[in-house]
Design a protein around this motif. Structure first.
Motif, mmCIF file in Angstrom:
data_model
loop_
_atom_site.group_PDB
_atom_site.id
_atom_site.type_symbol
_atom_site.label_atom_id
_atom_site.label_comp_id
_atom_site.label_asym_id
_atom_site.label_seq_id
_atom_site.Cartn_x
_atom_site.Cartn_y
_atom_site.Cartn_z
ATOM 1 N N THR A 15 8.540 -143.361 -55.585
ATOM 2 C CA THR A 15 9.932 -143.509 -55.177
ATOM 3 C C THR A 15 10.863 -143.490 -56.383
ATOM 4 O OG1 THR A 15 9.365 -144.747 -53.179
ATOM 5 C CG2 THR A 15 11.578 -145.046 -54.054
ATOM 6 N N SER A 16 10.501 -144.244 -57.424
ATOM 7 C CA SER A 16 11.312 -144.241 -58.645
ATOM 8 C C SER A 16 11.302 -142.878 -59.306
ATOM 9 C CB SER A 16 10.793 -145.296 -59.626
ATOM 10 O OG SER A 16 10.969 -146.593 -59.110
ATOM 11 N N THR A 17 10.173 -142.192 -59.248
ATOM 12 C CA THR A 17 10.082 -140.853 -59.817
ATOM 13 C C THR A 17 11.051 -139.908 -59.131
ATOM 14 O OG1 THR A 17 7.757 -141.178 -60.376
ATOM 15 C CG2 THR A 17 8.543 -138.903 -60.261
ATOM 16 N N GLU A 18 11.097 -139.974 -57.802
ATOM 17 C CA GLU A 18 11.995 -139.090 -57.057
ATOM 18 C C GLU A 18 13.458 -139.394 -57.380
ATOM 19 O OE1 GLU A 18 11.204 -138.906 -52.895
ATOM 20 O OE2 GLU A 18 9.101 -138.356 -53.151
ATOM 21 N N LYS A 19 13.801 -140.653 -57.456
ATOM 22 C CA LYS A 19 15.182 -141.012 -57.775
ATOM 23 C C LYS A 19 15.557 -140.561 -59.180
ATOM 24 C CE LYS A 19 15.415 -145.068 -54.755
ATOM 25 N NZ LYS A 19 15.615 -146.533 -54.686
ATOM 26 N N ALA A 20 14.628 -140.714 -60.111
ATOM 27 C CA ALA A 20 14.888 -140.269 -61.481
ATOM 28 C C ALA A 20 15.075 -138.756 -61.539
ATOM 29 C CB ALA A 20 13.738 -140.695 -62.393
ATOM 30 N N THR A 21 14.323 -138.042 -60.725
ATOM 31 C CA THR A 21 14.465 -136.590 -60.669
ATOM 32 C C THR A 21 15.849 -136.206 -60.178
ATOM 33 O OG1 THR A 21 12.101 -136.284 -60.235
ATOM 34 C CG2 THR A 21 13.564 -134.476 -59.637
ATOM 35 N N VAL A 22 16.288 -136.831 -59.091
ATOM 36 C CA VAL A 22 17.598 -136.530 -58.532
ATOM 37 C C VAL A 22 18.701 -136.823 -59.549
ATOM 38 C CG1 VAL A 22 19.263 -137.186 -56.746
ATOM 39 C CG2 VAL A 22 16.850 -136.872 -56.150
ATOM 40 N N THR A 23 18.616 -137.983 -60.202
ATOM 41 C CA THR A 23 19.614 -138.351 -61.204
ATOM 42 C C THR A 23 19.646 -137.344 -62.345
ATOM 43 O OG1 THR A 23 19.253 -140.693 -60.673
ATOM 44 C CG2 THR A 23 20.395 -140.193 -62.732
ATOM 45 N N THR A 132 28.172 -139.600 -45.016
ATOM 46 C CA THR A 132 27.271 -139.009 -46.001
ATOM 47 C C THR A 132 26.908 -137.611 -45.534
ATOM 48 O OG1 THR A 132 25.200 -139.239 -47.255
ATOM 49 C CG2 THR A 132 25.189 -140.050 -44.987
ATOM 50 N N MET A 133 27.252 -136.625 -46.331
ATOM 51 C CA MET A 133 26.998 -135.228 -45.978
ATOM 52 C C MET A 133 25.978 -134.637 -46.943
ATOM 53 S SD MET A 133 28.909 -135.163 -43.358
ATOM 54 C CE MET A 133 28.991 -133.442 -42.870
ATOM 55 N N LEU A 134 24.802 -134.366 -46.432
ATOM 56 C CA LEU A 134 23.680 -133.726 -47.135
ATOM 57 C C LEU A 134 22.908 -134.672 -48.045
ATOM 58 C CD1 LEU A 134 25.230 -130.255 -48.097
ATOM 59 C CD2 LEU A 134 24.196 -130.974 -45.947
ATOM 60 N N ALA A 135 23.542 -135.697 -48.588
ATOM 61 C CA ALA A 135 22.885 -136.516 -49.605
ATOM 62 C C ALA A 135 21.683 -137.291 -49.086
ATOM 63 C CB ALA A 135 23.891 -137.486 -50.222
ATOM 64 N N LEU A 136 21.633 -137.593 -47.791
ATOM 65 C CA LEU A 136 20.489 -138.344 -47.263
ATOM 66 C C LEU A 136 19.168 -137.621 -47.458
ATOM 67 C CD1 LEU A 136 21.644 -139.850 -43.827
ATOM 68 C CD2 LEU A 136 21.111 -141.088 -45.934
ATOM 69 N N MET A 137 19.205 -136.303 -47.617
ATOM 70 C CA MET A 137 17.967 -135.556 -47.795
ATOM 71 C C MET A 137 17.279 -135.862 -49.129
ATOM 72 S SD MET A 137 19.629 -133.570 -45.407
ATOM 73 C CE MET A 137 20.381 -132.114 -46.074
ATOM 74 N N HIS A 138 18.012 -136.453 -50.059
ATOM 75 C CA HIS A 138 17.405 -136.838 -51.334
ATOM 76 C C HIS A 138 16.761 -138.230 -51.279
ATOM 77 C CE1 HIS A 138 18.573 -133.391 -53.608
ATOM 78 N NE2 HIS A 138 19.863 -133.618 -53.544
ATOM 79 N N GLU A 143 12.078 -144.987 -48.092
ATOM 80 C CA GLU A 143 13.263 -145.833 -48.197
ATOM 81 C C GLU A 143 14.288 -145.575 -47.093
ATOM 82 O OE1 GLU A 143 15.080 -146.173 -52.039
ATOM 83 O OE2 GLU A 143 13.566 -147.675 -52.552
ATOM 84 N N ARG A 144 14.012 -144.625 -46.205
ATOM 85 C CA ARG A 144 14.970 -144.341 -45.144
ATOM 86 C C ARG A 144 15.332 -145.578 -44.312
ATOM 87 N NH1 ARG A 144 13.065 -138.526 -42.509
ATOM 88 N NH2 ARG A 144 13.982 -137.181 -44.118
ATOM 89 N N PRO A 145 14.353 -146.362 -43.827
ATOM 90 C CA PRO A 145 14.731 -147.535 -43.022
ATOM 91 C C PRO A 145 15.638 -148.505 -43.772
ATOM 92 C CG PRO A 145 12.398 -147.047 -42.750
ATOM 93 C CD PRO A 145 12.884 -146.183 -43.875
ATOM 94 N N THR A 217 15.732 -142.633 -33.903
ATOM 95 C CA THR A 217 14.849 -143.778 -34.129
ATOM 96 C C THR A 217 15.336 -144.646 -35.286
ATOM 97 O OG1 THR A 217 12.944 -142.561 -33.273
ATOM 98 C CG2 THR A 217 12.481 -144.467 -34.673
ATOM 99 N N LEU A 218 15.753 -144.028 -36.368
ATOM 100 C CA LEU A 218 16.251 -144.788 -37.512
ATOM 101 C C LEU A 218 17.463 -145.632 -37.129
ATOM 102 C CD1 LEU A 218 15.786 -142.077 -40.266
ATOM 103 C CD2 LEU A 218 14.797 -144.380 -40.354
ATOM 104 N N PHE A 219 18.368 -145.062 -36.366
ATOM 105 C CA PHE A 219 19.536 -145.824 -35.931
ATOM 106 C C PHE A 219 19.135 -146.928 -34.962
ATOM 107 C CE2 PHE A 219 22.245 -142.140 -37.286
ATOM 108 C CZ PHE A 219 23.056 -142.863 -38.144
ATOM 109 N N ALA A 220 18.252 -146.607 -34.013
ATOM 110 C CA ALA A 220 17.829 -147.614 -33.037
ATOM 111 C C ALA A 220 17.146 -148.790 -33.719
ATOM 112 C CB ALA A 220 16.900 -146.984 -32.006
ATOM 113 N N THR A 221 16.384 -148.508 -34.753
ATOM 114 C CA THR A 221 15.658 -149.556 -35.465
ATOM 115 C C THR A 221 16.597 -150.587 -36.076
ATOM 116 O OG1 THR A 221 13.826 -148.047 -35.937
ATOM 117 C CG2 THR A 221 13.999 -149.995 -37.316
ATOM 118 N N VAL A 222 17.791 -150.150 -36.487
ATOM 119 C CA VAL A 222 18.755 -151.089 -37.082
ATOM 120 C C VAL A 222 19.821 -151.511 -36.074
ATOM 121 C CG1 VAL A 222 18.351 -150.195 -39.392
ATOM 122 C CG2 VAL A 222 20.230 -149.249 -38.033
ATOM 123 N N GLY A 223 19.621 -151.194 -34.801
ATOM 124 C CA GLY A 223 20.536 -151.651 -33.762
ATOM 125 C C GLY A 223 21.805 -150.849 -33.636
#
Length: 282
Positions: A15-23, A132-138, A143-145, A217-223
């Motif tokens: 997860t940290s590797t992916e975030k570092a890549t994006v940054t 948020t437009m497009l950025a969620l794909m990164h 970490e989505r939930p 599902t992601l939205f339902a999970t957080v109400g």
């Protein structure tokens, strides 16, 4: 050309590797990002117009808005121009620097912060709307939930989230990138490829699409409740630019997509998905 990846990140923490890549990638392309997005051609124009109409048509003056993954302010700036009270969040300081310059040039202001969507640096109930437009794909899939839970936390009761993401259902039918010239989605490898950069190098960043069911599902999970799911370019994605160059045809496609984009099954078959979800009042 070479493919650049960040150095000295532990393989034990993907997860940290992916975030570092994006940054790392967005630090390199920040100065040229606005030249790269959107692409060129009639299909891109129809896609971008639908995206802007969906988002900006829902923003009112005085509304408190958090633009997550705001980047260089592609939507932050026009929302501020409409009188919304803008905050922005992005993992890349270099992208935020560009956004700040653009806002200043227009006599606008926004509270722009460097940070992570999985730990939003704002108090509970801070915003009427999160966009948020497009950025969620990164966002790493694991970490989505947490990201969606954070969105719910910072929204006021009755607040909403507006988002745009690439549709994985569409990708099952067509794995190519229909609307891209230099930033290309590599569907099989779940990457976004940044080609033809000023440096002469190519870069890659993780890029995960969403299905309509995953979003629900992601939205339902957080109400939270999905109140609109629109398919962006359910028709134009299948037409050549040479066809869409005819203004009469492009106008007909636009009118049809405005109707079909909100109508199942077309709403689930768009090249991208445009979604509104509401946090309950209680």
């Amino acid at each position: 050309m070479s493919i650049h990846e960040p150095a000295s990140i532990s393989a034990d923490d993907p997860t940290s590797t992916e975030k570092a890549t994006v940054t790392s990638v967005y630090r390199r392309v920040a100065a040229e990002y606005d030249e790269r997005i959107p692409g060129d051609g009639p299909s891109d124009e129809l896609f971008t117009e639908a995206e802007r109409d969906f988002l900006l048509g829902k923003i009112a003056p005085g509304e408190r808005v958090l633009d997550m993954g705001c980047g260089t302010g592609r939507f932050t700036v026009p929302m501020a121009e409409r009188g919304a009270l803008l905050s922005g969040l992005d993992i890349s300081r270099a992208m935020l620097d560009v956004a700040e310059r653009k806002l200043a040039e227009r006599g606008l202001s926004a509270d722009l912060r460097e940070g992570d969507m999985a730990s939003i640096p704002f108090p509970d109930d801070s915003f009427d709307t999160v966009t948020t437009m497009l950025a969620l794909m990164h966002v790493p899939i694991a970490e989505r939930p947490r990201v969606f839970a954070e969105v719910r936390r910072v929204l006021r009761p009755g607040g909403r989230m507006l988002l745009g993401v690439k549709n994985s259902v569409f990708e099952r039918m067509f794995t190519g990138d229909r609307f891209a010239a230099v930033d290309v989605t590599d569907v099989p490898n779940k990457q976004l490829l940044f080609t033809n950069t000023r440096s002469g190098d190519d870069y890659t960043a993780p890029w995960y699409s969403f299905s309509p069911q995953e979003l629900t599902t992601l939205f339902a999970t957080v109400g939270m409740t999905v109140t609109q799911m629109r398919g962006n370019s359910p028709i134009a994605a299948w037409l050549a630019d040479e066809v869409l160059a005819d203004k009469a045809i492009a106008g007909l496609v636009t009118r049809l997509e405005r109707v079909l984009g909100d109508m199942p099954p077309f709403s689930h078959l768009g090249y991208h998905l445009l979604v509104e979800a509401i946090k309950p009042m209680y």
